[in-house]
Enzyme design. Sequence first.
Site, PDB file in Angstrom:
ATOM      1  N   VAL A 274       0.823  -1.214   0.000  1.00  0.00           N
ATOM      2  CA  VAL A 274       0.000   0.000   0.000  1.00  0.00           C
ATOM      3  C   VAL A 274       0.860   1.268   0.000  1.00  0.00           C
ATOM      4  O   VAL A 274       0.318   2.380   0.016  1.00  0.00           O
ATOM      5  CB  VAL A 274      -0.978   0.034   1.195  1.00  0.00           C
ATOM      6  CG1 VAL A 274      -1.992  -1.096   1.096  1.00  0.00           C
ATOM      7  CG2 VAL A 274      -0.235  -0.004   2.526  1.00  0.00           C
ATOM      8  N   GLY A 275       2.179   1.114  -0.020  1.00  0.00           N
ATOM      9  CA  GLY A 275       3.053   2.273  -0.059  1.00  0.00           C
ATOM     10  C   GLY A 275       3.625   2.681   1.278  1.00  0.00           C
ATOM     11  O   GLY A 275       4.061   3.817   1.458  1.00  0.00           O
TER      12      GLY A 275
ATOM     13  N   VAL B 244       7.433   3.945   1.178  1.00  0.00           N
ATOM     14  CA  VAL B 244       7.631   5.247   0.540  1.00  0.00           C
ATOM     15  C   VAL B 244       7.010   6.357   1.378  1.00  0.00           C
ATOM     16  O   VAL B 244       7.543   7.473   1.435  1.00  0.00           O
ATOM     17  CB  VAL B 244       7.099   5.242  -0.914  1.00  0.00           C
ATOM     18  CG1 VAL B 244       5.604   5.161  -0.960  1.00  0.00           C
ATOM     19  CG2 VAL B 244       7.590   6.475  -1.665  1.00  0.00           C
TER      20      VAL B 244
ATOM     21  N   LYS C 291      13.173  -0.579  11.290  1.00  0.00           N
ATOM     22  CA  LYS C 291      12.385  -1.634  10.662  1.00  0.00           C
ATOM     23  C   LYS C 291      12.335  -2.798  11.631  1.00  0.00           C
ATOM     24  O   LYS C 291      13.367  -3.419  11.933  1.00  0.00           O
ATOM     25  CB  LYS C 291      13.024  -2.065   9.335  1.00  0.00           C
ATOM     26  CG  LYS C 291      12.251  -3.148   8.598  1.00  0.00           C
ATOM     27  CD  LYS C 291      10.908  -2.648   8.084  1.00  0.00           C
ATOM     28  CE  LYS C 291      10.183  -3.734   7.289  1.00  0.00           C
ATOM     29  NZ  LYS C 291       8.907  -3.265   6.734  1.00  0.00           N
TER      30      LYS C 291
ATOM     31  N   THR D 288      11.271  -9.036   5.922  1.00  0.00           N
ATOM     32  CA  THR D 288      11.106 -10.367   5.347  1.00  0.00           C
ATOM     33  C   THR D 288      11.232 -10.293   3.827  1.00  0.00           C
ATOM     34  O   THR D 288      11.050  -9.247   3.218  1.00  0.00           O
ATOM     35  CB  THR D 288       9.737 -10.982   5.706  1.00  0.00           C
ATOM     36  OG1 THR D 288       8.685 -10.197   5.112  1.00  0.00           O
ATOM     37  CG2 THR D 288       9.540 -11.025   7.215  1.00  0.00           C
TER      38      THR D 288
END
Length: 238
Positions: free
Chosen positions: A13-14, A17, A37, A41
């Site tokens: 879903v972005g 970014v 993060k 994975t």
Amino acid sequence: MSVLVITGTGTEVGKTVVTAAVAATAVAAGRSVAVLKAAQTGVRPDEPGDAQEVARLAGAVATAELARYPDPLAPATAARRAGRTPVRPAEVAEAAAELATEYDLVLVEGAGGLLVRFDAAGGTLADAAGLLGAPVLVVASAGLGTLNTTELTARELAARGLELAGVVIGSWPDSPDLASRCNLADLPEVSGAPLLGALPAGAASLPPADFLTAAPSWLAPRLDGVWDAAEFARREAP
């Protein structure tokens, strides 16, 4: 806020970014930024992960990654298949809190949606956000189906007593369809939170210098940007 947790309504879903845009906009506002993060994975040891992609686009940010698993699966499943120790919410919260002693803003990026499992005990990003007492930014898709997944995410946050900072559309199409345009009014309604931005489709393919320059125009003032939700909705309304 010193820690902001960023989750998606699902995969692709972005989220990464948007994390990069939030980081770039904060840096432009003069804030020091670290990106954590929780669990990466589907990436080999020698490949750049999501945190590195954020740094590529956002520039002067610190990055940290707690664990990496080769299979493109939920972290708990990927850890089990790899025979490795899973990441637990307490470890995520501890790492984020430690980074917050050194940086003005820590962005904690999850994997997939809010309730994707980190470990066999069912620990999730929502648990980490609860331990941190941090607000959660939800990245949603633009089109048909996003109202259901966004409202479900918002309801889960509310049930846990967690703050939903707002919703950002991860990829706004060049030629939005009717559902996407109507969702500009409906997303704040179903989530009970403001729309805090919309990134243009293909933003991640911009040269980093152009990304840095444009990022503040995609995000609302609460995220250090200049994006105007009302004006955007008026321009794109059906």
